[in-house]
Design a protein around this motif. Structure first.
Motif, PDB file in Angstrom:
ATOM      1  N   ALA A  18       0.839  -1.199   0.000  1.00  0.00           N
ATOM      2  CA  ALA A  18       0.000   0.000   0.000  1.00  0.00           C
ATOM      3  C   ALA A  18       0.875   1.251   0.000  1.00  0.00           C
ATOM      4  O   ALA A  18       0.621   2.215  -0.730  1.00  0.00           O
ATOM      5  CB  ALA A  18      -0.927  -0.005   1.216  1.00  0.00           C
TER       6      ALA A  18
ATOM      7  N   THR B  64      -6.641   0.332  -3.658  1.00  0.00           N
ATOM      8  CA  THR B  64      -6.681  -1.123  -3.692  1.00  0.00           C
ATOM      9  C   THR B  64      -7.155  -1.671  -2.356  1.00  0.00           C
ATOM     10  O   THR B  64      -6.762  -1.173  -1.306  1.00  0.00           O
ATOM     11  CB  THR B  64      -5.257  -1.686  -3.996  1.00  0.00           C
ATOM     12  OG1 THR B  64      -4.808  -1.152  -5.232  1.00  0.00           O
ATOM     13  CG2 THR B  64      -5.256  -3.199  -4.052  1.00  0.00           C
TER      14      THR B  64
ATOM     15  N   LYS C 109       8.490  -3.062  -9.572  1.00  0.00           N
ATOM     16  CA  LYS C 109       9.456  -2.207  -8.885  1.00  0.00           C
ATOM     17  C   LYS C 109      10.892  -2.307  -9.385  1.00  0.00           C
ATOM     18  O   LYS C 109      11.618  -1.338  -9.355  1.00  0.00           O
ATOM     19  CB  LYS C 109       9.367  -2.457  -7.387  1.00  0.00           C
ATOM     20  CG  LYS C 109       7.994  -2.027  -6.884  1.00  0.00           C
ATOM     21  CD  LYS C 109       7.627  -2.569  -5.538  1.00  0.00           C
ATOM     22  CE  LYS C 109       6.116  -2.427  -5.334  1.00  0.00           C
ATOM     23  NZ  LYS C 109       5.667  -3.094  -4.126  1.00  0.00           N
TER      24      LYS C 109
HETATM   25  P1  ADP Z   1       6.548  -6.618  -4.726  1.00  0.00           P
HETATM   26  O1  ADP Z   1       5.954  -5.725  -3.710  1.00  0.00           O
HETATM   27  O2  ADP Z   1       7.810  -7.253  -4.267  1.00  0.00           O
HETATM   28  O3  ADP Z   1       6.663  -5.987  -6.075  1.00  0.00           O
HETATM   29  P2  ADP Z   1       4.108  -8.083  -4.431  1.00  0.00           P
HETATM   30  O4  ADP Z   1       3.753  -9.505  -4.701  1.00  0.00           O
HETATM   31  O5  ADP Z   1       3.965  -7.610  -3.037  1.00  0.00           O
HETATM   32  O6  ADP Z   1       5.581  -7.866  -4.920  1.00  0.00           O
HETATM   33  O7  ADP Z   1       3.268  -7.165  -5.377  1.00  0.00           O
HETATM   34  C1  ADP Z   1       3.352  -7.393  -6.809  1.00  0.00           C
HETATM   35  C2  ADP Z   1       2.985  -6.139  -7.550  1.00  0.00           C
HETATM   36  O8  ADP Z   1       1.608  -5.884  -7.401  1.00  0.00           O
HETATM   37  C3  ADP Z   1       3.685  -4.895  -7.072  1.00  0.00           C
HETATM   38  O9  ADP Z   1       4.956  -4.747  -7.688  1.00  0.00           O
HETATM   39  C4  ADP Z   1       2.701  -3.812  -7.512  1.00  0.00           C
HETATM   40  O10 ADP Z   1       2.906  -3.463  -8.847  1.00  0.00           O
HETATM   41  C5  ADP Z   1       1.352  -4.500  -7.415  1.00  0.00           C
HETATM   42  N1  ADP Z   1       0.647  -4.176  -6.165  1.00  0.00           N
HETATM   43  C6  ADP Z   1       0.567  -4.934  -5.067  1.00  0.00           C
HETATM   44  N2  ADP Z   1      -0.169  -4.338  -4.095  1.00  0.00           N
HETATM   45  C7  ADP Z   1      -0.573  -3.149  -4.592  1.00  0.00           C
HETATM   46  C8  ADP Z   1      -1.349  -2.059  -4.083  1.00  0.00           C
HETATM   47  N3  ADP Z   1      -1.857  -2.056  -2.834  1.00  0.00           N
HETATM   48  N4  ADP Z   1      -1.571  -0.994  -4.903  1.00  0.00           N
HETATM   49  C9  ADP Z   1      -1.060  -0.973  -6.159  1.00  0.00           C
HETATM   50  N5  ADP Z   1      -0.302  -1.960  -6.672  1.00  0.00           N
HETATM   51  C10 ADP Z   1      -0.054  -3.046  -5.929  1.00  0.00           C
END
Ligand code: ADP
Ligand code: MG
Length: 574
Positions: free
Chosen positions: A39, A145, A84
């Motif tokens: 978040a 989200t 990222k």
């Molecule tokens: P990471 O944080 O290591 O990139 P995650 O599995 O936690 O991997 O999340 C994957 C991707 O999903 C993130 O890189 C982001 O693009 C998207 N994402 C996850 N949670 C959110 C959120 N709350 N709001 C917007 N994008 C999100």
């Protein structure tokens, strides 16, 4: 190993996924941590967390961040998908929490996951059960989200069994959220456990957040030191507010919460002997901002440990920052607590005072200072630090009482100003500590009706209260006070006694010393009476203060300030 009939098999994909998930998702709190990081990475300004049954049955994290498109959403729940980084080099310049692209996929593998998101253009809802995509559909949502995690580990019963009780898992969620609450004060947070609102915080500043999370740390000091390798900042409590354990301490390295026992020690070392008289641990939230190359933030998602390339420099910097913050606050303590003795040969030197608990800073760094040397020791936060208090005679028995608070009088080397209440408090404290008071029998024992919890507290600290002059019986809901210390009048004694019990009833550990509590309560009670201070009272107090060379109140605030005539002369060009 005689190499029997060994067959090496590849594990099925779903088993591999569950093992991998276990690395990221240890328990409900770790889910909350990952979702909060996402978040914040998404630029949210407000985040809401809700957990049911300690997070075992339901976790929701909703944010107002950038959201995702339908396509991004479907990628996000797959393993190793991240927006990222794309190269290994990116990891080192990372400004975000996430980069492994594992969290959502891992959570999806071991729960029923529902995500609703909108990037302001399109809104989408997705449902994944045990890693299998069940549904994608358009939805309605404002930008942001919402991630909902139902029935964590429903498909890995062995792990579910290893979870702690709902209460403990819930407590861990609260602790997890608290780490974000203090490290991201500009973000609004709501935390609910079931229908209880644990936190509802508007965007704010660190000191406020510190007090919200550690309400028992009533007085705080800010840390802020710039070092060659970066910066140490944060907030600590003053040394009279302590806990029995280290739950009041948090450390962050480049924004990430870390657990590091050496850091706890470094913080405590900064308090030095200020803590020695007390048996407790100070509060502190410390942020280290350092060159990322000086720290190995272990890239294992669950490990909170870090490795510094030069640990000694880092820990010393933390100690220094704490010490310097305390010193700013206690500039006076440093100089004032010096007593004067005569060296063989007639040279007078200032030396460390007796076992006063509040002079660690000076004792460590200013053991002896030639008398008459300018006050080079303090941090310079107060200009008039050349102080040789109470070593000469009073020039006059005339005192001036200003604002019913300050006593101003003349000594032969300058004007001296004493804070009456601070001095009074310290005098009572000293008498209690030295037990130099009488125990007065009350002709008519005082009956005080109290709730059971207070009676229990009284029973718990009966011995200490007795040593302080309070003897009592407890008789079905009533405390019958038989003796009080001669330091207090009967009316004040009752209030002081009750206030003191209240203080010990607080949920967070015992206050550090009954004398402290009694002295400050006694002083407050005395203030409440609002009597005007008479010349004689002022003189009596001054003589007690001078006799014992008392220079700070029990909390370390100064009692005395001196305006040397030499400074006055200099100022007026004489
Ligand atoms: P990471 O944080 O290591 O990139 P995650 O599995 O936690 O991997 O999340 C994957 C991707 O999903 C993130 O890189 C982001 O693009 C998207 N994402 C996850 N949670 C959110 C959120 N709350 N709001 C917007 N994008 C999100
Ligand atoms: Mg993430």
């Amino acid at each position: 190993m005689d190499g029997g009939d060994v067959k090496i098999k590849k594990l099925p994909d779903d088993v591999i996924a569950k093992i991998a998930a276990g690395e990221v998702v240890a328990n409900p709190a770790s889910v909350v941590k990952e979702l909060l990081e996402n978040a914040l990475d998404a630029g949210a300004s407000n985040v809401e967390v809700l957990a049911r049954r300690g997070g075992k049955s339901y976790i929701k994290v909703a944010d107002d961040g950038v959201g995702m498109s339908a396509e991004e959403l479907q990628l996000a729940v797959q393993r190793y998908t991240t927006s990222k980084i794309s190269t290994m080099e990116d990891i080192y310049g990372l400004k975000t929490y996430g980069f492994r692209g594992e969290a959502l996929a891992s959570i999806a593998d071991v729960s029923r996951l529902v995500i609703t998101t909108s990037n302001g253009v399109e809104s989408t809802k997705i449902e994944v059960v045990g890693g299998k995509l069940v549904r994608v559909a358009p939805a309605y949502r404002e930008r942001g989200t919402t991630v909902e995690v139902h029935d964590l580990f429903f498909n890995v019963p062995a792990r579910r069994k290893f979870l702690s009780s709902e209460k403990i898992e819930g407590r861990m969620i609260v602790e997890t959220v608290e780490r974000f609450v203090v490290s991201k004060p500009s973000i609004g947070f709501v935390l609910k456990l079931e229908d209880d609102v644990v936190y509802n915080l508007k965007p704010g500043v660190l000191v406020e957040r510190f007090k919200v999370v550690f309400p028992d740390a009533k007085e705080t000091l800010e840390l802020d030191e710039v070092e060659t390798f970066g910066r140490v900042d944060g907030v600590i409590s003053t040394p009279e507010y302590l806990r029995r354990n280290r739950t009041g301490q948090m450390f962050f390295v480049n924004g990430r919460f870390v657990i590091d026992g050496m850091m706890n020690l470094a913080l405590e070392r900064g308090f030095g002997e200020l803590l020695q008289a007390a048996s407790g641990k100070p509060f502190g939230v410390v942020f280290l901002t350092i060159d990322p190359r000086m720290v190995d933030v272990n890239i294992h998602p669950q490990k909170l440990q870090v490795k510094f390339s030069d640990p000694k420099a880092i820990y010393e910097a933390v100690t220094r920052a704490v010490r310097s913050s305390l010193r700013k606050f206690r500039t006076f303590t440093i100089d004032f607590n010096a007593a004067v003795r005569t060296e063989p040969g007639g040279v007078q030197v200032r030396e460390a005072g007796a076992a006063a608990p509040l002079n660690a800073v000076r004792e460590q760094e200013h053991t002896t200072t030639p008398r008459g040397g300018r006050g080079t020791s303090g941090s310079g936060s107060y200009p008039l630090t050349q102080l040789t208090p109470f070593t000469r005679t009073l020039s006059s028995s005339e005192v001036l009482i200003v604002r019913n608070r300050y006593i101003v009088f003349e000594e032969d080397d300058g004007l001296t100003i004493v804070d009456f209440h601070a001095a009074h408090e310290r005098v009572i404290f000293e008498k209690l500590r030295e037990r130099s008071f009488e125990r007065v029998d009350l002709l008519l024992p005082l009956e005080i009706q109290v709730p059971g919890s207070l009676a229990r507290v009284a029973e718990e600290i009966r011995t200490e209260l007795g040593e302080s002059g309070f003897e009592f019986d407890i008789d079905d809901g009533k405390i019958v006070l038989r003796t009080i210390p001669s330091l207090l009048s009967v009316t004040v004694a009752r209030d002081v006694f009750l206030d003191t019990l209240e203080e010990y009833r607080l949920p967070f550990g015992k206050p550090k010393s009954l004398h402290h509590v009694l002295a400050s309560k006694a002083c407050k009670a005395a203030v409440k009476t609002g009597d005007r201070l008479s010349n004689d009272e002022a003189l009596a107090l001054i003589s007690q203060v001078r006799e014992k060379n008392l220079l700070t109140c029990p909390h370390g605030r100064p009692i005395v300030m001196k305006l040397p005539f030499s400074d006055l002369d200099k100022f007026f060009g004489r």
